[in-house]
Write an enzyme that holds these catalytic residues in place. Structure first.
Site, PDB file in Angstrom:
ATOM      1  N   SER A   1       0.616  -1.406  -0.091  1.00  0.00           N
ATOM      2  CA  SER A   1      -0.072  -0.240  -0.287  1.00  0.00           C
ATOM      3  C   SER A   1       0.739   1.321  -0.347  1.00  0.00           C
ATOM      4  CB  SER A   1      -1.233   0.250   1.178  1.00  0.00           C
ATOM      5  OG  SER A   1      -2.257   1.029   1.425  1.00  0.00           O
TER       6      SER A   1
ATOM      7  N   HIS B   1      -3.631  -1.647  -4.437  1.00  0.00           N
ATOM      8  CA  HIS B   1      -5.731  -2.369  -4.291  1.00  0.00           C
ATOM      9  C   HIS B   1      -6.358  -2.120  -5.203  1.00  0.00           C
ATOM     10  CE1 HIS B   1      -4.427  -1.802  -0.015  1.00  0.00           C
ATOM     11  NE2 HIS B   1      -4.246  -0.679  -0.279  1.00  0.00           N
TER      12      HIS B   1
END
Length: 246
Positions: free
Chosen positions: A130, A165
């Site tokens: 992330s 993501h």
């Protein structure tokens, strides 16, 4: 004169904080130099969240195949010389998720950005999930400011941009594609949850997946106001394809 070591970094769509099988973490350790690499977790993007640190210690602390440690910056204990010495002996720097913009700001305040560039040049494997994937590129797709948007002041160790993501958060895919199409972000790499990508000297050298259907994509402007999105071949990770977890 000794040959310059390869410069390597990995973008992770998972790991100890999200997965039970440990396959992506095993893959990371398999890329590290030496038989028992020193692995430093950097949880800056989460504000050094204690629960996140404990997850790392639980996942890595009992492993005989690495030497884990944690770098805290919100309660910094090392002076400048000690911080440099500590980071430059690490074989893997593993950066956690959270807020990319805050991560970069704190690193720059403490000079960690410069030390990580130095470590990278010496052969330390840089990786993360992330925000910990976003930070290495020139630009990234982020929710650091609330709504999904783009950030253009990453460390620039990886040419282009990164989007994490890509498959799991609503709006990620169309928002990243729009940013690349408009030129707000340069062409780059999109990583779905469950996948990972390894770069050597800025070039993709392996893409892997621990989950069926999870992948890595190259996203580029198509020259007519849109984008080209190319799914890249990924090697499937299995327990037998990585060092065993103990």
């Amino acid at each position: 004169m000794a040959a310059e070591p390869p410069h390597r970094l990995a973008l992770l769509g998972g790991g100890f904080s999200t997965d039970d099988d440990g396959l992506l973490d095993d893959w990371v350790l398999a890329q590290a130099r030496g038989p028992r690499p020193k692995v430093c977790f950097v949880p800056t993007a989460s504000g050094d969240a204690p629960a996140y640190v404990e997850q790392f210690r639980t996942a890595f602390g009992s492993r005989p195949d690495c030497e884990p440690s944690v770098l805290h910056l919100f309660r910094r204990e090392l002076d400048d010389d000690a911080l440099r010495s500590f980071l430059l002996v690490q074989d893997v720097v593993y950066v956690g998720g959270g807020n990319t913009a805050n991560l970069l700001a704190v690193w720059r305040t403490h000079g960690v950005d410069r030390l990580l560039r130095e470590a990278y040049g010496l052969g330390t494997l840089l990786c993360g999930i992330s925000a910990g994937a976003n930070c290495w590129a020139e630009g990234s797709h982020t929710d650091s400011f609330g709504p999904l948007t783009y950030l253009t002041d990453g460390l620039g160790l990886l040419p282009g941009s990164v989007c994490p993501h890509y498959d799991s958060e609503p709006g990620r895919r169309p928002s990243y594609r729009a940013a690349v199409a408009a030129g707000n972000l340069t062409a780059g790499w999109a990583v779905e949850d469950g996948a990972g990508a390894l770069f050597t000297d800025g070039v993709l050298t392996e893409a892997v997946t621990r989950a069926p259907g999870a992948g890595v994509y190259r996203v580029e402007p198509d020259g007519s106001g849109g984008v080209r999105e190319q799914g890249l071949p990924c090697r499937a990770l299995t327990p037998s394809s990585s060092p065993p977890r103990r």
